[in-house]
Scaffold this motif. Structure first.
Motif, PDB file in Angstrom:
ATOM      1  N   LYS A 320      26.569  47.170  21.351  1.00 57.38           N
ATOM      2  CA  LYS A 320      25.865  48.216  20.599  1.00 57.38           C
ATOM      3  C   LYS A 320      26.845  49.209  20.009  1.00 57.38           C
ATOM      4  O   LYS A 320      26.697  49.643  18.856  1.00 57.38           O
ATOM      5  N   ILE A 321      27.848  49.604  20.815  1.00 53.45           N
ATOM      6  CA  ILE A 321      28.885  50.511  20.329  1.00 53.45           C
ATOM      7  C   ILE A 321      30.253  49.963  20.714  1.00 53.45           C
ATOM      8  O   ILE A 321      30.363  49.142  21.624  1.00 53.45           O
ATOM      9  N   GLN A 322      31.272  50.433  20.034  1.00 54.22           N
ATOM     10  CA  GLN A 322      32.629  49.972  20.335  1.00 54.22           C
ATOM     11  C   GLN A 322      33.259  50.885  21.382  1.00 54.22           C
ATOM     12  O   GLN A 322      33.105  52.105  21.346  1.00 54.22           O
ATOM     13  N   SER A 323      33.968  50.286  22.320  1.00 55.95           N
ATOM     14  CA  SER A 323      34.650  51.064  23.350  1.00 55.95           C
ATOM     15  C   SER A 323      35.995  51.558  22.828  1.00 55.95           C
ATOM     16  O   SER A 323      36.444  51.156  21.753  1.00 55.95           O
ATOM     17  N   GLY A 324      36.651  52.419  23.628  1.00 54.58           N
ATOM     18  CA  GLY A 324      38.014  52.819  23.315  1.00 54.58           C
ATOM     19  C   GLY A 324      38.970  51.665  23.554  1.00 54.58           C
ATOM     20  O   GLY A 324      38.590  50.622  24.092  1.00 54.58           O
ATOM     21  N   ASN A 325      40.213  51.823  23.193  1.00 53.11           N
ATOM     22  CA  ASN A 325      41.200  50.756  23.336  1.00 53.11           C
ATOM     23  C   ASN A 325      41.480  50.433  24.797  1.00 53.11           C
ATOM     24  O   ASN A 325      41.668  49.286  25.167  1.00 53.11           O
ATOM     25  N   ASP A 326      41.525  51.469  25.646  1.00 52.10           N
ATOM     26  CA  ASP A 326      41.735  51.269  27.088  1.00 52.10           C
ATOM     27  C   ASP A 326      40.376  51.059  27.759  1.00 52.10           C
ATOM     28  O   ASP A 326      39.613  52.009  27.933  1.00 52.10           O
ATOM     29  N   SER A 344      46.817  43.822  48.310  1.00 49.54           N
ATOM     30  CA  SER A 344      47.310  45.184  48.529  1.00 49.54           C
ATOM     31  C   SER A 344      48.108  45.660  47.330  1.00 49.54           C
ATOM     32  O   SER A 344      48.890  44.898  46.743  1.00 49.54           O
ATOM     33  N   ASP A 345      47.847  46.903  46.940  1.00 51.07           N
ATOM     34  CA  ASP A 345      48.631  47.592  45.909  1.00 51.07           C
ATOM     35  C   ASP A 345      48.687  46.793  44.601  1.00 51.07           C
ATOM     36  O   ASP A 345      49.730  46.698  43.960  1.00 51.07           O
ATOM     37  N   ILE A 346      47.551  46.220  44.182  1.00 52.63           N
ATOM     38  CA  ILE A 346      47.552  45.482  42.913  1.00 52.63           C
ATOM     39  C   ILE A 346      47.206  46.424  41.765  1.00 52.63           C
ATOM     40  O   ILE A 346      46.524  47.439  41.950  1.00 52.63           O
ATOM     41  N   ALA A 347      47.689  46.090  40.595  1.00 55.34           N
ATOM     42  CA  ALA A 347      47.455  46.920  39.414  1.00 55.34           C
ATOM     43  C   ALA A 347      47.390  46.044  38.170  1.00 55.34           C
ATOM     44  O   ALA A 347      48.123  45.062  38.054  1.00 55.34           O
ATOM     45  N   PHE A 348      46.472  46.366  37.276  1.00 52.71           N
ATOM     46  CA  PHE A 348      46.400  45.679  35.985  1.00 52.71           C
ATOM     47  C   PHE A 348      45.558  46.511  35.023  1.00 52.71           C
ATOM     48  O   PHE A 348      44.822  47.421  35.435  1.00 52.71           O
ATOM     49  N   GLU A 349      45.683  46.199  33.744  1.00 54.21           N
ATOM     50  CA  GLU A 349      44.905  46.870  32.704  1.00 54.21           C
ATOM     51  C   GLU A 349      44.200  45.829  31.835  1.00 54.21           C
ATOM     52  O   GLU A 349      44.662  44.695  31.714  1.00 54.21           O
ATOM     53  N   VAL A 350      43.078  46.239  31.248  1.00 55.57           N
ATOM     54  CA  VAL A 350      42.370  45.393  30.290  1.00 55.57           C
ATOM     55  C   VAL A 350      42.138  46.211  29.031  1.00 55.57           C
ATOM     56  O   VAL A 350      41.613  47.327  29.092  1.00 55.57           O
ATOM     57  N   LYS A 351      42.549  45.657  27.895  1.00 56.45           N
ATOM     58  CA  LYS A 351      42.413  46.346  26.609  1.00 56.45           C
ATOM     59  C   LYS A 351      41.209  45.792  25.833  1.00 56.45           C
ATOM     60  O   LYS A 351      40.742  44.678  26.082  1.00 56.45           O
ATOM     61  N   ARG A 352      40.735  46.578  24.875  1.00 58.37           N
ATOM     62  CA  ARG A 352      39.577  46.181  24.068  1.00 58.37           C
ATOM     63  C   ARG A 352      39.834  44.854  23.345  1.00 58.37           C
ATOM     64  O   ARG A 352      40.906  44.631  22.781  1.00 58.37           O
ATOM     65  N   GLY A 353      38.845  43.979  23.398  1.00 60.67           N
ATOM     66  CA  GLY A 353      38.929  42.695  22.699  1.00 60.67           C
ATOM     67  C   GLY A 353      39.556  41.577  23.503  1.00 60.67           C
ATOM     68  O   GLY A 353      39.513  40.416  23.087  1.00 60.67           O
ATOM     69  N   GLU A 354      40.134  41.886  24.675  1.00 63.59           N
ATOM     70  CA  GLU A 354      40.758  40.849  25.490  1.00 63.59           C
ATOM     71  C   GLU A 354      39.694  40.022  26.217  1.00 63.59           C
ATOM     72  O   GLU A 354      38.614  40.508  26.563  1.00 63.59           O
ATOM     73  N   LYS A 355      40.031  38.776  26.457  1.00 61.41           N
ATOM     74  CA  LYS A 355      39.231  37.894  27.324  1.00 61.41           C
ATOM     75  C   LYS A 355      40.139  37.507  28.488  1.00 61.41           C
ATOM     76  O   LYS A 355      41.023  36.657  28.338  1.00 61.41           O
ATOM     77  N   VAL A 356      39.937  38.132  29.635  1.00 61.35           N
ATOM     78  CA  VAL A 356      40.856  38.018  30.765  1.00 61.35           C
ATOM     79  C   VAL A 356      40.199  37.237  31.897  1.00 61.35           C
ATOM     80  O   VAL A 356      39.098  37.574  32.338  1.00 61.35           O
ATOM     81  N   SER A 383      42.621  53.156  42.600  1.00 63.27           N
ATOM     82  CA  SER A 383      41.650  53.720  41.657  1.00 63.27           C
ATOM     83  C   SER A 383      41.255  52.695  40.607  1.00 63.27           C
ATOM     84  O   SER A 383      42.046  51.829  40.236  1.00 63.27           O
ATOM     85  N   ILE A 384      39.995  52.813  40.143  1.00 65.09           N
ATOM     86  CA  ILE A 384      39.464  51.967  39.067  1.00 65.09           C
ATOM     87  C   ILE A 384      38.907  52.905  38.007  1.00 65.09           C
ATOM     88  O   ILE A 384      37.956  53.659  38.272  1.00 65.09           O
ATOM     89  N   THR A 385      39.483  52.871  36.801  1.00 65.50           N
ATOM     90  CA  THR A 385      39.102  53.809  35.745  1.00 65.50           C
ATOM     91  C   THR A 385      38.614  53.057  34.519  1.00 65.50           C
ATOM     92  O   THR A 385      39.304  52.169  34.006  1.00 65.50           O
ATOM     93  N   LEU A 386      37.405  53.407  34.063  1.00 64.16           N
ATOM     94  CA  LEU A 386      36.852  52.821  32.839  1.00 64.16           C
ATOM     95  C   LEU A 386      37.190  53.721  31.663  1.00 64.16           C
ATOM     96  O   LEU A 386      37.229  54.947  31.786  1.00 64.16           O
ATOM     97  N   GLY A 387      37.397  53.111  30.499  1.00 64.21           N
ATOM     98  CA  GLY A 387      37.764  53.862  29.304  1.00 64.21           C
ATOM     99  C   GLY A 387      36.564  54.495  28.622  1.00 64.21           C
ATOM    100  O   GLY A 387      35.412  54.413  29.080  1.00 64.21           O
ATOM    101  N   THR A 388      36.812  55.088  27.471  1.00 68.48           N
ATOM    102  CA  THR A 388      35.794  55.791  26.703  1.00 68.48           C
ATOM    103  C   THR A 388      34.757  54.819  26.141  1.00 68.48           C
ATOM    104  O   THR A 388      35.101  53.759  25.615  1.00 68.48           O
ATOM    105  N   ASN A 389      33.485  55.195  26.279  1.00 68.61           N
ATOM    106  CA  ASN A 389      32.355  54.438  25.715  1.00 68.61           C
ATOM    107  C   ASN A 389      32.253  53.008  26.252  1.00 68.61           C
ATOM    108  O   ASN A 389      31.692  52.128  25.579  1.00 68.61           O
ATOM    109  N   VAL A 390      32.789  52.757  27.439  1.00 64.43           N
ATOM    110  CA  VAL A 390      32.696  51.416  28.030  1.00 64.43           C
ATOM    111  C   VAL A 390      31.319  51.235  28.669  1.00 64.43           C
ATOM    112  O   VAL A 390      30.901  52.027  29.512  1.00 64.43           O
TER     113      VAL A 390
END
Length: 650
Positions: A320-326, A344-356, A383-390
């Motif tokens: 319906k709407i587009q999210s931010g890049n992060d 333990s102590d895992i970290a990763f990021e997902v960017k807009r448009g990715e299929k992970v 921590s788990i952080t969602l981006g803008t308009n997700v």
């Protein structure tokens, strides 16, 4: 030819499942049966193995051929442990082993004719023991069990205490050890992780007997089969080649049939128009000509439309709407259940448009990560952080987001109350639920039907971030392809867990491998992951060897970080330590060469001794017979020791 099915027909009341199905399997051939859910694949397998009757046709299995069958939901009961049950796969091996020991003991105190008789018995027993690969049987059991995902500490577990999936794996292991002439498998990969599936691929591809498989795992079929039998609209069509070959040929055939169908429909329409026009003249000759044309039209063999209107669901994800890049940021994430640490102590990021895609062995915590992102579980740390308009939509493999007591209609209506009754019915029809189907309760649906309901809700959500847990489970191949296209055309972001390597290869732009409690990042699809994983593991092994030689053990193994960069060690080995490590490796290489030379020497010696046993000079001399037989047994025992040491060094 080991199996022939000719003109098989099967109906349940008025519902025709199989109509004039014919195909054959040659000795040592690997073949697959494919088709949409409900096309009769499992029914056909049950008919072949005699667990279900059929209305007409013939099934011929080669005389004296042995057949092994693994059902989709295997019922396997035993009072034995796993290892004890495996040892019953070839009962003759244990009997012969005991007999050989008894004969050997008796030969020590025997003489004359009695000794001659014992030697002949021992030689016959030993020959049969070798035919059954008796000397390598224990290692074969270990190899099959470990290949199918069992660890050493699992071997002594009682089968009665295992889960349904574990019991199915035990049944599969036992069948492989029995080595029937024809193996028939119904969805064998359902309870296997990726490593086990990869092992089974190699085992079946090199199997000396014939194999007939029903599976939705297209990558698995690609690696094994050389023939595909398609069941579609109750009929069978046989294609040569693997799954990819079949897919291309099938599409070409469907295009050709559709063209023939459309041409015939055009001809029928043209003839009907001519007949109508001739009759409108209302003259005797024109009416006779119209009747003649009508008779020819009636005799025409009508071509069936290749694909019916209602055989494929319609799936399209539109945010319906587009999210931010992060879209998603995960930092320092850890999770344990009691004494069991998942990661333990895992970290990763997902960017807009990715299929992970998140992959890894069973029990490593993949689904747990998805549940924590959806706030269904709390992390121990991080921590788990969602981006803008997700906006998230979640597909749960256990379908816990569905309400079991509701009907399909109520499930959609209560979730999306602004939809009209007509809109709801049209939506459910797009997912193959028509007429009274919409009033079925969720709890009465099959796994595949529940999956389609979950996908319908997912499509209606208008979310821009799809989180999917095993979305292809229970879907037939056609539905998987539709889901793949929907994901590839989706303008939002997708994070999913899957064991379906073909699906991952078609959709993933990045892979997160959850292994050894950590995340390893691969930028690419599944083929790229396979290529780079081997390089990565080789690099880690080299670092481990270097670290073991270091006195302070401070060298860290390199691995891909979430950003796709390799971590490098800040600690360097001294010149002396490097020389010591090189000397250690040279010593091992020399030992390997000596072992290989001794193995070759003993194998050649055993061949010569075996030939010597057949000569008149030895076969009539009981003392020499005993000496040579003892020497062969001694050499064989030494060969086992050498092979174990060789494997250990490797």
């Amino acid at each position: 030819m080991i199996l022939q099915c000719s003109h098989i027909c099967k109906s349940f009341a008025t519902d025709v499942v199989l109509d004039d199905v014919s195909f054959h399997i040659n000795d040592n051939e690997k073949a697959a049966i494919v088709g949409v859910n409900g096309s009769g694949k499992s029914t056909l397998l049950k008919i072949i193995v005699g667990k279900s009757g059929y209305d007409s046709g013939d099934i011929i299995i080669k005389k004296e051929a042995t057949v092994g069958y693994l059902a989709q939901n295997q019922e396997f009961e035993s009072g034995e442990s796993i290892i004890e049950e495996m040892q019953t796969a070839k009962p003759e091996v244990k009997i012969l082993e005991k007999k050989m020991h008894e004969l050997s003991d008796r030969m020590n105190s025997a003489s004359g004719d009695e000794l001659d008789s014992l030697i002949r018995q021992y030689d016959n027993a030993r020959h049969r023991f070798e035919q059954l690969d008796g000397y390598s049987y224990e290692s074969e059991i270990n190899g099959v069990l470990k290949g199918l995902g069992f660890e050493d500490n699992d071997f002594t577990k009682p089968i009665s205490k295992l889960s349904g999936g574990q019991k199915t794996r035990v049944a599969l292991a036992k069948m492989l050890l029995q080595a029937p002439d024809l193996i028939i498998l119904d969805e064998p990969t359902n309870h296997l992780d990726m490593n086990s599936i990869h092992w089974l691929e190699g085992y079946l591809a090199g199997y000396k007997g014939a194999v007939l498989i029903v599976a939705h795992d297209r990558y698995f079929l690609d690696k094994i089969v050389t023939k595909v039998v398609e069941l579609r609209q109750t009929h069978s069509t046989v294609f040569s080649g693997n799954y990819s070959d079949y897919s291309i040929k099938r599409q070409a055939l469907l295009d050709s049939l559709m063209k023939q169908y459309m041409n015939q429909q055009a001809e029928i329409k043209h003839q009907e128009e001519v007949i109508t026009k001739l009759r409108s003249f209302n003259r005797e000759k024109s009416i006779k000509r119209a009747e003649s044309r009508q008779k020819m039209l009636d005799k025409m063999d009508r071509i069936e439309k290749p694909i019916e209107e209602n055989t494929q669901m319609h799936l399209l994800f539109t945010p319906k709407i587009q999210s931010g890049n992060d879209v998603l940021t995960v930092k320092n994430l850890s999770k344990s259940f009691g004494t069991l640490s998942l990661f333990s102590d895992i970290a990763f990021e997902v960017k807009r448009g990715e299929k992970v895609a998140i992959i890894g062995d069973n029990g490593t915590g993949k689904t747990t990560i998805l549940k924590m992102i959806n706030k269904m579980l709390a992390p121990d740390t991080g921590s788990i952080t969602l981006g803008t308009n997700v906006q998230i939509a979640y597909y749960d493999q256990e379908h816990q987001v569905l309400h079991m007591e509701k009907t399909l209609f109520e499930e959609i209506q209560d979730t999306y109350p602004t939809m009209t009754n007509t809109q709801i019915r049209n939506m459910l029809a797009a997912f193959l639920f028509t007429e009274d189907d919409v009033f079925k309760k969720i709890k009465n649906l099959s796994g595949g039907e529940r999956g389609r309901v979950s996908l319908a809700k997912l499509m209606l959500s208008d979310a821009n971030f799809l989180i999917l847990d095993e979305p292809t489970n229970h879907l037939d191949i056609d539905s998987k392809e539709i889901l793949e296209n929907a994901i590839n055309n989706f303008e939002g972001t997708v994070l999913y867990v899957s064991h379906d390597r073909f699906f991952i290869n078609k959709t993933a732009t990045r892979i997160l491998d959850l292994t050894k409690h950590q995340i390893v990042n691969y930028v690419g699809n599944y083929d790229y992951y396979l290529e780079k994983k081997e390089d990565n593991e080789r690099a880690q092994l080299n670092d481990t060897i270097i670290a073991a030689a270091s006195s302070d053990n401070t060298v860290s193994a390199s691995a891909n970080t979430p950003e796709g960069q390799n971590a490098t060690s800040d600690t360097k080995l001294s010149w002396k330590q490097q020389k010591e490590e090189q000397a250690r490796l040279r010593k091992l290489e020399n030992e390997v060469k000596k072992i290989e030379a001794e193995i070759e020497k003993l194998e050649n010696e055993n061949e010569e001794l075996t030939e010597l046993l057949q000569t008149d000079e030895v076969s009539t001399n009981s003392v020499k017979l005993q000496e040579i037989s003892s020497k062969i047994e001694k050499n064989t025992n030494r060969l086992e020791e050498l092979m174990e040491r060789w494997e250990s060094i490797q």
